[in-house]
Design a protein around this motif. Structure first.
Motif, short mmCIF file in Angstrom:
data_model
loop_
_atom_site.label_atom_id
_atom_site.label_comp_id
_atom_site.label_asym_id
_atom_site.label_seq_id
_atom_site.Cartn_x
_atom_site.Cartn_y
_atom_site.Cartn_z
N THR A 42 0.85 -1.19 0.00
CA THR A 42 0.00 0.00 0.00
C THR A 42 0.88 1.24 0.00
N ILE A 43 0.56 2.16 -0.89
CA ILE A 43 1.31 3.42 -1.00
C ILE A 43 0.44 4.54 -0.44
N THR A 44 1.02 5.31 0.47
CA THR A 44 0.37 6.50 1.02
C THR A 44 1.34 7.67 0.84
N ALA A 45 0.94 8.85 1.29
CA ALA A 45 1.82 10.01 1.22
C ALA A 45 1.87 10.70 2.57
N GLU A 46 3.07 11.11 2.96
CA GLU A 46 3.29 11.91 4.16
C GLU A 46 4.04 13.17 3.74
N ASN A 47 3.45 14.32 3.99
CA ASN A 47 4.05 15.60 3.62
C ASN A 47 4.46 15.63 2.14
N VAL A 69 -0.88 -3.99 -5.62
CA VAL A 69 -0.43 -2.65 -5.25
C VAL A 69 -1.63 -1.72 -5.21
N THR A 70 -1.75 -0.99 -4.09
CA THR A 70 -2.81 0.01 -3.96
C THR A 70 -2.15 1.34 -3.64
N ASN A 71 -2.38 2.33 -4.48
CA ASN A 71 -1.85 3.67 -4.26
C ASN A 71 -2.97 4.53 -3.71
N GLY A 95 -4.18 -3.60 -14.48
CA GLY A 95 -4.70 -2.50 -13.66
C GLY A 95 -3.95 -1.21 -13.92
N ASP A 96 -3.81 -0.41 -12.87
CA ASP A 96 -3.24 0.94 -12.98
C ASP A 96 -1.72 0.94 -12.80
N VAL A 97 -1.04 -0.04 -13.38
CA VAL A 97 0.43 -0.12 -13.29
C VAL A 97 1.00 -0.18 -14.71
N VAL A 98 2.12 0.49 -14.90
CA VAL A 98 2.77 0.55 -16.20
C VAL A 98 4.25 0.27 -16.01
N ASN A 111 -3.99 7.18 -6.94
CA ASN A 111 -5.23 6.53 -6.48
C ASN A 111 -5.55 5.27 -7.29
N GLY A 112 -4.52 4.59 -7.74
CA GLY A 112 -4.71 3.41 -8.58
C GLY A 112 -4.47 2.10 -7.86
N LYS A 113 -4.91 1.04 -8.51
CA LYS A 113 -4.72 -0.32 -8.02
C LYS A 113 -4.21 -1.17 -9.16
N GLY A 114 -3.33 -2.10 -8.85
CA GLY A 114 -2.84 -2.98 -9.90
C GLY A 114 -2.32 -4.28 -9.34
N GLU A 115 -2.08 -5.19 -10.25
CA GLU A 115 -1.56 -6.51 -9.91
C GLU A 115 -0.35 -6.78 -10.79
#
Length: 151
Positions: A42-47, A69-71, A95-98, A111-115
């Motif tokens: 899982t990908i999140t953002a801090e600052n 993967v979940t962003n 999914g949302d991965v390239v 805000n994407g998801k992929g496998e």
């Protein structure tokens, strides 16, 4: 009606070449185990900088893995790991991965998801990371431990 000798010979060569040709496409030996464990990142953002969870990934070495993967951030993020994202180790992605042209990463849409189904490499400790395309000076680095599945 009998098959002409040339056609029969060509069919025999093709039948022998296909299994080897299929393996040559990614040149991977058989996986150490038939299991394909699902792994969540899982990908999140801090600052404004990306963070990946878990910070420490422990996976079986030389095994097929189903990476989900979940962003959850509004950033485009490159997910990197040494040699693992090379074309020869990637079995499938969706999914949302390239795949990134450098052959070292996958770009995950905001805000994407992929496998990504892939083959892990030899046992050892490696780093993996998440880097926002807009904040390349603030990468996240995590620990990737690949263990022999027989142990």
């Amino acid at each position: 009606m009998p098959i002409p000798a040339r056609l029969a010979a060509a069919a025999a060569v093709l039948a022998l070449a296909l299994p080897g040709g299929a393996r040559a496409a990614n040149d991977l030996p058989p996986p150490k185990t038939d299991a394909m464990p699902p792994v969540e990142v899982t990908i999140t953002a801090e600052n404004g900088a990306p963070r990946c969870a878990p910070a420490e990934l422990r996976l079986p070495a030389q095994t097929n893995v189903d990476l989900h993967v979940t962003n959850q951030s509004n950033l485009q993020v490159s997910l990197t790991a040494p040699q693992i994202f090379q074309n020869k180790n990637v079995l499938h992605h969706d999914g949302d991965v390239v795949h990134v042209a450098s052959n070292d990463a996958y770009l995950v849409k905001a805000n994407g998801k992929g496998e990504i189904r892939l083959r892990t490499i030899a046992p050892g400790e490696y780093s993996y990371g998440c880097t926002a395309t807009s904040k390349q000076d603030q990468p996240f680095t995590g620990k990737l431990t690949l263990v022999d599945p027989a142990k």
